[in-house]
Design an enzyme around this catalytic site. Structure first.
Site, mmCIF file in Angstrom:
data_model
loop_
_atom_site.group_PDB
_atom_site.id
_atom_site.type_symbol
_atom_site.label_atom_id
_atom_site.label_comp_id
_atom_site.label_asym_id
_atom_site.label_seq_id
_atom_site.Cartn_x
_atom_site.Cartn_y
_atom_site.Cartn_z
ATOM 1 N N ARG A 173 5.539 -14.556 8.117
ATOM 2 C CA ARG A 173 4.433 -13.973 7.344
ATOM 3 C C ARG A 173 4.856 -13.686 5.896
ATOM 4 O O ARG A 173 4.088 -13.889 4.966
ATOM 5 C CB ARG A 173 3.975 -12.672 7.998
ATOM 6 C CG ARG A 173 3.446 -12.846 9.423
ATOM 7 C CD ARG A 173 1.935 -12.837 9.428
ATOM 8 N NE ARG A 173 1.395 -13.103 10.735
ATOM 9 C CZ ARG A 173 0.872 -12.183 11.541
ATOM 10 N NH1 ARG A 173 0.831 -10.927 11.152
ATOM 11 N NH2 ARG A 173 0.364 -12.516 12.700
ATOM 12 N N ASP A 186 -10.468 1.370 5.557
ATOM 13 C CA ASP A 186 -9.340 0.496 5.913
ATOM 14 C C ASP A 186 -8.350 0.536 4.756
ATOM 15 O O ASP A 186 -8.728 0.739 3.603
ATOM 16 C CB ASP A 186 -9.818 -0.943 6.151
ATOM 17 C CG ASP A 186 -8.813 -1.749 6.977
ATOM 18 O OD1 ASP A 186 -9.066 -1.964 8.176
ATOM 19 O OD2 ASP A 186 -7.768 -2.164 6.419
#
Ligand SMILES: C[S@@+](CC[C@H](N)C(=O)[O-])C[C@H]1O[C@@H](n2cnc3c(N)ncnc32)[C@H](O)[C@@H]1O
Length: 289
Positions: free
Chosen positions: A46, A151
């Site tokens: 990632r 978020d």
């Protein structure tokens, strides 16, 4: 997080155990994330993308970059890379059935209704809450009903605010709700969007759950599903405590399918169904850990 075979390819960058440990310490301190050694290959694949994007040759240099005060955006890229934003409309349906059958009738008698979708990703969760409330409480757009949707990731908060979704996602919304509370986008793609009445119920904001919260509640229900799964146990238990403090008596806490409330918050919360908890009436706020 599962590791896809494609993520275990040959190494383009040198990624030592020390690099991994330094990164894990940072992820824990900044975001409460728990990165066990088993996640090293996933973390590598990632973050290799971030090194390429920033034209950086070594993980050590990437770590130095993350430490700089003007690299707040890269730290957000880091959390985006280390967590997933996977979500869907009416995910874990039983929570919405509880909202409809157990919670909404009582909410209909209140003058003020507050629900929090904590870790809302691209908005499917708060919009599922909004559509359910609009369906059961047709007056909710006129009364004081607010859904707070937060978020940590600004990119998903932007998508949530836009309230537009591709055609494939429409199938997860019950047809009567889809018909009443969404409309097709004016282009041939088949995409759809939330109508104004649905959007108006929700306030979207960026918020890191492990930092102080700029509001006090109380909330009638908190949805925090498939978020705490990334946190270590201590961070999870602190979060459950803080949620318990934010709930009104009898308020609901909905968590993700593989999560469980543990620790001191259980003094204030009682199990009320599958991954569903309620605040015990009169429970004093749980002791902060
Ligand atoms: C898998 S999604 C869950 C979305 C939705 N709640 C659901 O269950 O479908 C996890 C979300 O948690 C957010 N997240 C991860 N760590 C966070 C933190 N420390 N504070 C706030 N949000 C966080 C991620 O950005 C991501 O959008």
């Amino acid at each position: 997080m599962s590791i896809a075979p494609a993520e275990l390819g040959p190494r383009e960058f040198n990624f030592t155990d020390d690099d991994f440990r330094a990164l894990a310490r940072l992820a824990r301190a900044e975001f409460g994330l728990s990165l066990s050694e088993s996640k090293k290959p996933l973390v590598y694949s990632r973050l290799a993308r971030r090194l390429r994007a920033r034209n950086i040759a070594r993980f050590q240099d990437y770590m130095n970059l993350l430490g700089k005060s003007d690299e707040a955006e890269e730290r957000l890229e880091l959390i985006s890379a280390l967590t997933t934003n996977v979500t869907s409309f009416f995910r874990e349906k039983h929570h919405f059935e509880t909202l409809r059958s157990q919670l909404a009738p009582a909410l209909g008698k209140q003058s003020r209704v507050r629900i929090w979708s904590a870790g809302c990703s691209s908005g499917q969760e708060p919009f599922s809450i909004a559509m359910t409330l609009l369906d059961v409480l047709p007056d909710s757009a006129r009364t004081d009903v607010r859904i707070l949707a937060t978020d940590i990731d600004p990119a998903v908060v932007r998508r949530a605010r836009a309230g537009q979704y591709p055609r494939e996602e429409a199938d997860s919304i019950p047809p009567d709700l889809r018909k009443s509370w969404t409309k097709p986008v004016a282009d041939p793609s088949g995409a759809f969007e939330m109508i104004d009445q649905t959007r108006k119920l929700i306030s979207f904001a960026e918020l890191n759950l492990i930092e102080p919260w700029p509001f006090h509640g109380p909330f009638d229900a908190i949805f925090c599903r498939n978020v705490a799964i990334y946190f270590d146990q201590e961070t999870q238990q602190t979060l459950w405590n803080r949620f318990a403090e934010m709930l009104r008596d009898d308020g609901f806490l909905f968590i993700g399918h593989s999560e469980r409330v543990t620790g001191p918050a259980l003094q204030a919360l009682t199990t009320a169904g599958v991954t569903t908890y309620r605040k015990k009436p009169g429970a004093s706020s749980a002791t902060a850990t």
